[in-house]
Design a protein around this motif. Structure first.
Motif, PDB file in Angstrom:
ATOM      1  N   GLY A 152       2.789  -8.917   0.780  1.00  0.00           N
ATOM      2  CA  GLY A 152       3.380  -8.063   1.802  1.00  0.00           C
ATOM      3  C   GLY A 152       4.338  -8.881   2.641  1.00  0.00           C
ATOM      4  N   GLU A 320      -4.055   7.299  -3.731  1.00  0.00           N
ATOM      5  CA  GLU A 320      -3.314   7.221  -2.479  1.00  0.00           C
ATOM      6  C   GLU A 320      -1.835   7.002  -2.792  1.00  0.00           C
ATOM      7  OE1 GLU A 320      -4.981   4.067  -0.250  1.00  0.00           O
ATOM      8  OE2 GLU A 320      -6.989   4.969  -0.090  1.00  0.00           O
ATOM      9  N   SER A 321      -0.993   7.415  -1.874  1.00  0.00           N
ATOM     10  CA  SER A 321       0.445   7.262  -2.080  1.00  0.00           C
ATOM     11  C   SER A 321       0.846   5.796  -1.914  1.00  0.00           C
ATOM     12  CB  SER A 321       1.225   8.110  -1.058  1.00  0.00           C
ATOM     13  OG  SER A 321       0.873   9.469  -1.190  1.00  0.00           O
ATOM     14  N   PRO A 323       2.862   2.668  -0.479  1.00  0.00           N
ATOM     15  CA  PRO A 323       3.363   2.406   0.879  1.00  0.00           C
ATOM     16  C   PRO A 323       4.860   2.672   0.961  1.00  0.00           C
ATOM     17  CG  PRO A 323       1.938   0.612   0.119  1.00  0.00           C
ATOM     18  CD  PRO A 323       2.198   1.501  -1.068  1.00  0.00           C
ATOM     19  N   ARG A 325       7.269   1.022   2.265  1.00  0.00           N
ATOM     20  CA  ARG A 325       8.126  -0.130   2.027  1.00  0.00           C
ATOM     21  C   ARG A 325       8.316  -0.399   0.543  1.00  0.00           C
ATOM     22  NH1 ARG A 325       3.339  -2.085   4.116  1.00  0.00           N
ATOM     23  NH2 ARG A 325       2.136  -3.561   2.837  1.00  0.00           N
ATOM     24  N   VAL A 336       4.335  -6.368  -1.938  1.00  0.00           N
ATOM     25  CA  VAL A 336       3.318  -5.563  -1.253  1.00  0.00           C
ATOM     26  C   VAL A 336       1.955  -5.911  -1.841  1.00  0.00           C
ATOM     27  CG1 VAL A 336       2.483  -3.244  -0.783  1.00  0.00           C
ATOM     28  CG2 VAL A 336       4.935  -3.711  -0.769  1.00  0.00           C
ATOM     29  N   ILE A 338      -2.005  -4.658  -1.740  1.00  0.00           N
ATOM     30  CA  ILE A 338      -3.003  -3.659  -1.360  1.00  0.00           C
ATOM     31  C   ILE A 338      -4.365  -4.228  -1.729  1.00  0.00           C
ATOM     32  CG2 ILE A 338      -3.825  -1.302  -1.693  1.00  0.00           C
ATOM     33  CD1 ILE A 338      -0.996  -0.512  -2.459  1.00  0.00           C
ATOM     34  N   THR A 341      -7.905  -0.261  -3.475  1.00  0.00           N
ATOM     35  CA  THR A 341      -7.556   1.144  -3.637  1.00  0.00           C
ATOM     36  C   THR A 341      -8.292   1.667  -4.857  1.00  0.00           C
ATOM     37  OG1 THR A 341      -5.729   2.730  -3.778  1.00  0.00           O
ATOM     38  CG2 THR A 341      -5.548   0.717  -5.099  1.00  0.00           C
TER      39      THR A 341
END
Length: 949
Positions: A152, A320-321, A323, A325, A336, A338, A341
């Protein structure tokens, strides 16, 4: 010379000059072309090689950075080592370094990490971090590429990759030398061919020169075209020249150059192989986030095949969608990360994953690389660690973790509670220091034993809160690392203090009398058997004394059980004080005690002990109810004279004790062979009585009851008789006690009741009516909760319309349970059954309770009737019973009347009824009916001959 010859010569010379000129021109052009091809090929080859190496270095560095994002973020050193180890195996890579955000080396691809923590040299790493891109530089013999690692917006560190210039330069020089040789050989061959052509074919020199030049220029142009495409984005162009001359050699050199360049470049297949060797799932996404490439772990994770994943939108697999960015298009697209998830697989199942997304190329709209890591094992490991931590902390067992030297690393709250020390005072100390001195050597060797065998279990005494030793069950298990080396030892301590107390309590309850604290029958038997073994080995005698308190039941009935318990406790203390320390005394049950004299010189010594015990009972016993007096009867058996086994000695001493009671109580009796014969007879009679009950050898005889006023027969008492096929008539006084002791009395009483009711029905059917039939009830039958039901069944089975049944119970039965007795007598009264009290005057009835009982008759015991005329005490007792009965409205029957003078005395003082040999003995039912049936006259007194039975 003729003209045409000169013309011919001129023409030939011209042609030769033209040919020479053309050849020279062609040679010049060919030289220039070959030189140009050589120069261009070498220059472009070198440029392409340099550019390819730089791009290759940058690509490998970025790929490694993408793969290392998750391990560096989680500080998974083992995973970092695996990735760097695989990278170092690629050709031309000299070293690979991973550094953290402080420019300190985290890993160098070696298992031992010799350079761990050293600072990075040079400023290129810092420039790459600031530029957020991959930088490549040449440093002498090394080409280096540095790229940062981001999760990230968080900067984690970077990767530094070094390639060897020496290897690449050596290959380049070899290819350039081959190319130069081929070019020189080609020039020489072409000049020779032109010379021969000029001398041989002057006439067609120009035409052939042009034709040859054109023919020769075609493969050279092809070689130039192929050389111009080396290292360009359009890829390699095939070299069509297949010849065995110098041009063929030049073409072959060019082909080798193309192959070598391809080998120096990471191919897609090689990249796929690298990706397949990774543990993480890798997806290469296009600008629309669709899968364009993937590795084998990705197919395994998503449960799909190659065609299933190709073109798959990554968003379709996420719950989940993405991010914002990630979906934003532009130049600034940072990696990025995560952490966790949920990924939806192609078969519909879900799995928890960690996901990292990073641009694969530097272009703004380039592709993405997506790395997925299955978190199932990690989450399960986390759950297990949390569960283990919870169990460790909240376990009721004390748990300590030891290092390989035996020092305590960590303890739980239960361990601190057991030892009375907090964790800070325990941790760091040796485990053996918390163990009692007697077990300290075992605790010291505990780690060594666990290292060898993985487990150890045993019992140790730990030092508790009071500083004293406490028993504990200790279980130790090895905790090893992945290499199998001992890392820690888990020690679980289970405190056994309460268990030991419970065991002692259970042992005391099992082997000691809870009232007196004396050994019980089981422990006494064990000690007796041990003493017998010692006596047999040492060849000496021992004695067993069996004690029974005299008339203890009377004290229980009159003073209550609490007072009786106090008396038993006082007797136990009196016996202990009267015996020597080596003698064993036990309470066998009830009011029975036993004394073991383990070593005797003779039987006389046992008699002296018995006499001393009898004298000890001469003094009163203090209780809360006042002073009480009691005596004891003692039976003595001696080893080996009276038995060699515990059972036989106990049985013989018991028999001797009963013989002492028969002799008047408060005395002792030595077991004899005559008593042994009586015991054998007792056992035989018990066995034969059981057979008689089931074979019908028992019968009822009936003794009439006579009115002293009218002389008429008013009833009869059913008396049990046993005619033995060998012994003849067995007296009731002999077999009734056997039935009571053996438990047969209940069956005998039930049979007698049913048989008596049936006999009464036979008499009524024959015309003998109006007689009361008295049947004796045993103590067991009187306490039987099914007594009323048994009586109802007997009356129903007999078919008697108006039952005139009378049940005889002893005076003692009435006083056992007053309330129960009253209720039972009332139920009998409702059935029309009369109740008489048998042997009245021999018990200890309370007159206050007697008036509550719904009784109909009192039967005076024969012991008071026998000497009623000679013994004033007997006469006074009989007159008192008659007076009380008249006052209560109760009839009186005198038993054992054998003389007319006795009958006259009783009649003159108001006694209504009598029975005895004066009137008739007990008769069989048929004889009774024949004598007293309706055809006979009034009752007559029996003759002397009738008394024989």
């Amino acid at each position: 010379m003729k003209l045409h010859q000169r013309y011919a010569l001129v023409i030939g010379a011209l042609l030769l000059l033209v040919a020479i000129a053309l050849s020279a021109l062609h040679d010049r052009q060919q030289r220039g072309t070959i030189d140009r091809i050589t120069d261009v090929g070498q220059t472009r080859f070198a440029q392409a090689m340099q550019r390819t190496l730089r791009e290759h270095a940058a690509s490998v560095a970025r790929l490694l950075a993408n793969g290392l994002t998750t391990p560096v973020y989680e500080y998974d050193v083992e995973r970092v080592y695996e990735i760097l180890r695989d990278a170092r195996r690629q050709a031309g890579i000299e070293y690979v370094l991973v550094f953290d955000d402080q420019q300190l080396i985290l890993h160098d691809g070696h298992e031992s990490i010799p350079r761990f923590g050293q600072p990075m040299r040079g400023a290129m790493a810092e420039r790459a971090v600031r530029a957020r891109e991959t930088l490549v530089q040449e440093d002498g013999e090394i080409i280096e590429a540095v790229t940062p690692i981001h999760a990230g917006a968080q900067y984690l560190g970077g990767v530094r990759v070094g390639f060897s210039r020496e290897v690449l330069t050596r290959n380049l020089n070899a290819m350039q030398a081959d190319f130069a040789k081929a070019a020189a050989a080609g020039r020489h061959s072409e000049l020779v061919r032109i010379g021969y052509a000029t001398l041989g074919i002057m006439a067609v020199a120009a035409a052939m020169g042009l034709l040859v030049a054109r023919q020769l220029s075609r493969p050279i142009r092809a070689l130039a075209t192929a050389a111009s495409h080396i290292g360009t984005a359009t890829g390699d162009v095939p070299v069509p020249v297949v010849r065995n001359d110098e041009l063929g050699a030049l073409a072959e050199a060019l082909r080798r150059m193309q192959v070598d360049l391809r080998e120096r470049t990471v191919s897609r297949a090689q990249l796929a192989h690298i990706l397949d060797s990774m543990h993480e799932a890798v997806l290469v996404l296009d600008a629309d986030y669709r899968v364009v490439s993937h590795n084998r772990p990705a197919r395994t994770l998503l449960h799909g095949g190659e065609q299933d994943l190709q073109g798959l939108p990554i968003a379709a697999c996420l719950t989940e969608s993405l991010p914002p960015r990630v979906t934003t298009r532009g130049a600034d697209r940072p990696p990025v990360q995560i952490e966790e998830t949920v990924l939806r697989r192609l078969d519909g199942s879900v799995v928890a994953v960690g996901m990292s997304l990073a641009p694969l190329l530097d272009e703004p709209l380039g592709e993405w690389v997506c790395v997925l890591q299955d978190l199932t094992e990690r989450l399960e490991g986390r759950r297990r660690r949390q569960l283990a931590a919870g169990l460790f902390e909240h376990s009721i067992e004390g748990i300590a973790l030891l290092d390989e030297t035996g020092r305590i690393v960590q303890v739980n709250a239960a361990f601190s509670e057991l030892t009375g020390r907090n964790a800070a005072a325990i941790e760091g100390r040796r485990f053996s220091e918390l163990v009692d001195r007697d077990h300290r050597s075992t605790a010291t060797r505990l780690v060594h034993r666990v290292r060898r065998r993985d487990r150890w279990e045993g019992e140790l005494h730990y030092l508790g809160t009071d500083g004293g030793p406490h028993p504990a069950r200790v279980a130790a298990a090895a905790i090893r690392d992945r290499d199998g080396d001992l890392e820690q030892v888990a020690v679980v301590i289970t405190d056994l203090s309460q268990q030991r107390r419970a065991e002692r309590t259970i042992h005391h309850l099992a082997y000691y009398d809870p009232l007196t604290g004396l050994p019980n029958r089981a422990l006494f038997r064990n000690r007796l058997e041990e003493a017998l073994a010692t006596a047999a080995r040492d060849e000496h005698a021992l004695a067993l004394l069996f004690l029974d308190l005299d008339r203890f039941k009377i004290i229980n009935d009159t003073r209550g059980h609490a007072c009786g318990d106090e008396l038993l406790t006082a007797v136990a203390h009196r016996l202990q004080s009267a015996l020597e320390a080596g003698d064993c005394i036990a309470r066998l049950g009830g009011d029975e005690f036993a004394v073991l004299l383990p070593a005797l010189a003779s039987a006389d010594e046992a008699q002296q002990v018995a006499i001393g015990l009898i004298h000890a009972f001469a003094q009163p016993f203090d209780t809360s109810d006042g002073e009480l007096f009691t005596s004891t009867s003692i039976g003595i058996s001696v080893y080996p004279r009276d038995g060699r086994e515990a059972e036989s000695l106990l049985r013989n001493a018991d028999a001797a004790m009963y013989r002492a009671k028969e002799q008047g109580r408060n005395t002792y009796f030595l077991f004899t062979q005559e008593l042994n014969a009586r015991l054998r007879e007792y056992g035989e009679l018990e066995h034969e009585l059981r057979e008689a009950l089931h074979t019908g050898a028992l019968e009822l005889h009936y003794q009439p009851q006579v009115s002293l006023v009218t002389g008429d027969i008013v009833g009869a008492e059913a008396l049990m008789r046993w005619h033995h096929p060998v012994r003849g008539w067995v007296p009731p006084g002999k077999f009734i006690p056997i039935a009571e002791d053996s438990g047969l009395i209940g069956e005998l009483s039930e049979w007698a009741l049913a048989e008596a009711v049936r006999e009464q029905q036979r008499w009524e059917s024959a015309g003998l009516t109006g007689l009361r039939l008295a049947v004796n009830l045993s103590a067991r039958q009187f306490r039987d909760p099914n007594l009323i039901q048994q009586i109802e069944q007997a009356l129903t089975a007999s078919g008697t319309s108006r039952p005139r049944l009378e049940l005889e119970i002893t005076e003692t039965f009435l006083m056992d349970d007053i309330d129960h007795t009253v209720q039972l007598l009332l139920k009998l009264k409702e059935l029309g059954v009369r109740v008489s009290v048998d042997d009245f005057g021999t018990g200890y009835s309370s007159l206050a309770y007697l008036k509550r009982f719904p009784i109909h008759t009192l039967k005076i015991d024969r012991t008071f009737i026998r000497d009623i005329q000679e013994d004033s005490d007997d006469a006074a007792i009989v007159l008192a019973i008659l007076s009380m009965a008249h006052a209560l409205g109760v009839a009186v029957v005198a038993e054992g009347v054998e003389r007319a003078e006795q009958a006259d005395y009783l009649s003159s003082h108001g006694c209504q009824y009598a029975q005895g040999f004066l009137y008739a003995p007990a008769l069989p039912g048929e004889t009774f009916l024949a004598r007293y049936g309706p055809r006979n006259g009034p009752m007559e007194r029996a003759s002397a001959g009738d008394h024989e039975r």
